[in-house]
Scaffold this motif. Structure first.
Motif, short mmCIF file in Angstrom:
data_model
loop_
_atom_site.label_atom_id
_atom_site.label_comp_id
_atom_site.label_asym_id
_atom_site.label_seq_id
_atom_site.Cartn_x
_atom_site.Cartn_y
_atom_site.Cartn_z
N GLU A 227 0.81 -1.23 0.00
CA GLU A 227 0.00 0.00 0.00
C GLU A 227 0.84 1.27 0.00
OE1 GLU A 227 -3.85 -0.52 2.56
OE2 GLU A 227 -2.23 -1.55 3.62
N ARG A 228 2.13 1.13 0.26
CA ARG A 228 2.98 2.32 0.37
C ARG A 228 3.19 2.97 -0.99
NH1 ARG A 228 7.06 -0.77 3.70
NH2 ARG A 228 8.45 -0.43 1.92
N LYS A 229 3.32 4.27 -0.97
CA LYS A 229 3.68 5.00 -2.18
C LYS A 229 5.11 4.66 -2.59
CE LYS A 229 0.87 9.09 -1.08
NZ LYS A 229 0.92 10.55 -0.79
N SER A 230 5.43 4.96 -3.84
CA SER A 230 6.82 4.81 -4.28
C SER A 230 7.70 5.72 -3.43
CB SER A 230 6.96 5.18 -5.76
OG SER A 230 6.24 4.27 -6.55
N THR A 231 8.85 5.21 -3.06
CA THR A 231 9.72 5.92 -2.12
C THR A 231 11.10 6.15 -2.72
OG1 THR A 231 8.59 4.95 -0.21
CG2 THR A 231 10.82 5.81 0.16
N HIS A 232 11.60 7.36 -2.53
CA HIS A 232 12.98 7.67 -2.90
C HIS A 232 13.71 8.10 -1.63
CE1 HIS A 232 16.54 8.93 -4.96
NE2 HIS A 232 16.40 10.18 -4.56
N LEU A 233 14.69 7.31 -1.22
CA LEU A 233 15.47 7.61 -0.02
C LEU A 233 16.85 8.11 -0.40
CD1 LEU A 233 14.72 4.60 2.38
CD2 LEU A 233 13.60 6.83 2.27
N VAL A 234 17.26 9.16 0.27
CA VAL A 234 18.64 9.63 0.15
C VAL A 234 19.28 9.48 1.53
CG1 VAL A 234 20.19 11.52 -0.41
CG2 VAL A 234 18.03 11.27 -1.67
N PHE A 235 20.19 8.54 1.65
CA PHE A 235 20.92 8.36 2.90
C PHE A 235 22.10 9.32 2.92
CE2 PHE A 235 18.86 4.20 2.44
CZ PHE A 235 18.29 4.07 3.69
#
Length: 591
Positions: A227-235
């Motif tokens: 159910e989660r939206k597409s995610t873009h993570l910047v570590f």
């Protein structure tokens, strides 16, 4: 004659010395008494009734996250427990052996090694915490409204656990009541409609005769992985020299891998670093290319200075490229909070440089590591201003909790700018006090001002607040609770309203839910350890018994009871040391 003259000189010298001593005690007696804990204020405590002129105006202003302190109370040394739990980070060294800081920011703290005598003043280390003044007890005839922004941070409780496991009590300024209470899971009902469910419960206070406690709980809706939206993570990873310890960079890298394991294949990951300079180690890469991401993680090495502000700007530049209504774009900073290079070295300057990116929907999580030069104050302020959350990782177990068990809440916001306003009925309530949330205070007039920033709730997150109230015995309605929030991409807030009746305040604490009893024990313990004047006669023994009755099968609650037992032993140890080894009945009753 010589002997008589010598006697006269001796008498004259003795008289002068006596006069000097009398003058010294007269002029500096307050400081002398304070040094030995015998000042009048230390013995009598501070009044808990707020006067209109003194602090009402302060309470109704949104406090600055950069508010400075004159110093922190030194934490007490814990006595060696008979069978103490193993420290969470077995590889960390004793606090006493840590190096001196490069700078002292807001409230430098220290920790005393096991069995060491208590110093008369705090010794400097690099750990810094922002001091806040506990909320006063407010008379409803002067102000019947209490307004605050929600807060789902938990760093303060994890720091407390680290301090205790390493043999010290936490510095007072590191204790934030709301972060202790919100660390734990509660069995709140799942929302049947909307983004969150509101739960209200009351009971008599176990700490102060004649007063009650009101619990306001919010439970956010949960999201499954699909159910989660597409995610873009910047570590954004701190690879400076200060991170070169087992409980810092190595633990941070393992945390990143845990987070990547929980992402969907369509999500993307980027990695940027900062030390003496900043660089992009991994451009945006699909989470399905896990081997490539892990190789980039494993390539990171520590060394050099700490240009945190420049690193934050680079990370936001990466994140904003993917920000959108249907995409979660979040910067996750992993650091000990130390910063000594670059143009932007404080929270205001850092956030000012990226304010436009924040307004475009990029959110921020700050993840803290290490002890000795940990910037707790900076980490919390960055998260607050970056529409995000603040965590502290003291072990692999805590890393799994944050990056596996609660990943959905870390990644996706379900409601933003969430505000709570409680209006107490003047006929039914003489006065009240909110336990915690001091740095989330909002002016009453801004409750319906949707331009005023507030707190965010992530998927599955719960928020709990406790009020201490004094009832008059009159009236049928105690309070009206209002909750106001926006959708993640919305600009206008929706408002819900709930009433609290006298019947809901409960006749006996034992008849309330385990959640109510446990939250009360945790909040009471935190209030005592931070030295709140209103909790000066509260009992850790009462808190421990209350917590033991409400563990309800939760492992984290049982751990709290164990930590609290060690804290009580430390308090008794310190009192017995002062009184020559004899614990009086009064001391035992107090703690």
């Amino acid at each position: 004659m010589k002997r008589s003259g010598s006697k006269s000189k001796l008498l004259l010298f003795t008289g002068i010395t006596a006069v000097v001593l009398v003058l010294a005690v007269t002029l500096f007696g307050g400081n002398i008494r304070r040094l030995f804990g015998a000042s009048a204020s230390a013995l009598s405590g501070s009044p808990d009734i707020q006067t209109r002129g003194e602090s009402l105006s302060q309470k109704k202003m949104m406090r600055s996250f950069a508010e400075k302190s004159e110093g922190s109370i030194a934490p007490d040394a814990l006595p060696p427990p008979a069978a103490s739990p193993a420290p969470t980070m077995a590889t960390s060294g004793p606090l006493a052996a840590r190096p001196a800081p490069r700078e002292q920011a807001i409230s430098p703290s220290m920790s005393a090694p096991l069995g060491a005598p208590m110093p008369s003043e705090p010794l400097p280390t690099g750990n810094t915490h922002a001091a806040v003044r506990p909320n006063p007890f407010t008379l409803t005839v002067e102000d019947a409204l209490s307004t605050f922004a929600v807060d789902v941070d938990t760093a303060s409780y994890a720091l407390f656990r680290r301090y205790v496991n390493e043999g010290s009590l936490p510095p007072r300024d590191s204790v934030r009541v709301e972060e202790w209470v919100n660390y734990f899971k509660y069995r709140l009902p799942t929302p049947t409609k909307g983004d969150f469910h509101v739960d209200l419960e009351g009971s008599p206070s176990p700490f102060t005769r004649g007063r009650h406690l009101l619990k306001v709980g919010l439970q956010g809706r949960r999201l499954g992985r699909s159910e989660r939206k597409s995610t873009h993570l910047v570590f954004l990873v701190d690879v400076s020299g200060s991170m070169n310890r087992p409980d810092r960079l190595p633990l941070a890298l393992r945390s990143i891998k845990l987070a990547v394991d929980g992402l969907n294949e369509t999500d993307t990951v980027a990695i940027t670093t900062y030390s003496g300079d900043v660089r992009t180690v991994l451009p945006p890469t699909p989470a399905s290319e896990q081997q490539k991401i892990f190789a980039a993680v494993d390539s990171l090495r520590s060394g050099g200075g700490t240009a945190m502000g420049d690193g934050l700007k680079l990370a936001y530049e990466q994140a904003v490229k993917h920000a959108g209504e249907n995409t979660v774009s979040r910067v996750i900073v992993l650091t000990d909070g130390d910063t000594n290079l670059g143009r932007n070295r404080n929270a205001e300057a850092m956030l000012e440089s990226v304010r436009g990116y924040v307004q475009e929907g990029v959110t921020l999580s700050t993840i803290g590591f290490g002890m000795g030069n940990y910037r707790d104050d900076l980490m919390e302020r960055l998260a607050n201003k970056g529409n995000g959350n603040c965590y502290y990782i003291d072990s692999d177990k805590e890393a799994r909790r944050v990056f596996q068990e609660q990943l959905a809440g870390l990644l996706e916001v379900i409601a933003k700018d969430v505000k709570v306003q409680v209006e107490f009925d003047k006929a039914a309530v003489r006065g009240y006090r909110l336990l915690g949330y001091e740095n989330r205070d909002i002016a009453d007039r801004d409750f319906r001002n949707d331009k005023v920033d507030a707190g965010e709730i992530g998927a599955g997150h719960s928020v709990t607040a406790l009020y201490e109230v004094e009832l008059t015995g009159e009236g049928s309605k105690v309070a009206t609770v209002r909750v106001r929030a926006k959708r993640p991409s919305g600009s206008e807030a929706a408002e819900q309203s709930f009433s609290v009746s006298r019947e809901q305040m409960g006749a006996r604490l034992a008849d309330t839910s385990a959640d109510m009893r446990f939250a009360t024990a945790v909040a009471g313990t935190a209030d005592i350890l931070r030295g709140a004047p209103q909790a000066s006669d509260w009992s850790l023994a009462v808190a421990e018994e209350l917590a033991k009755s409400a563990t309800d099968g939760f492992e984290d609650r049982e751990e709290f009871v164990s930590l609290l037992r060690r804290v009580r032993e430390a308090k008794m140890f310190r009192s017995s040391s002062i009184s020559g080894g004899q614990l009086s009945g009064g001391v035992q009753q107090t703690y």
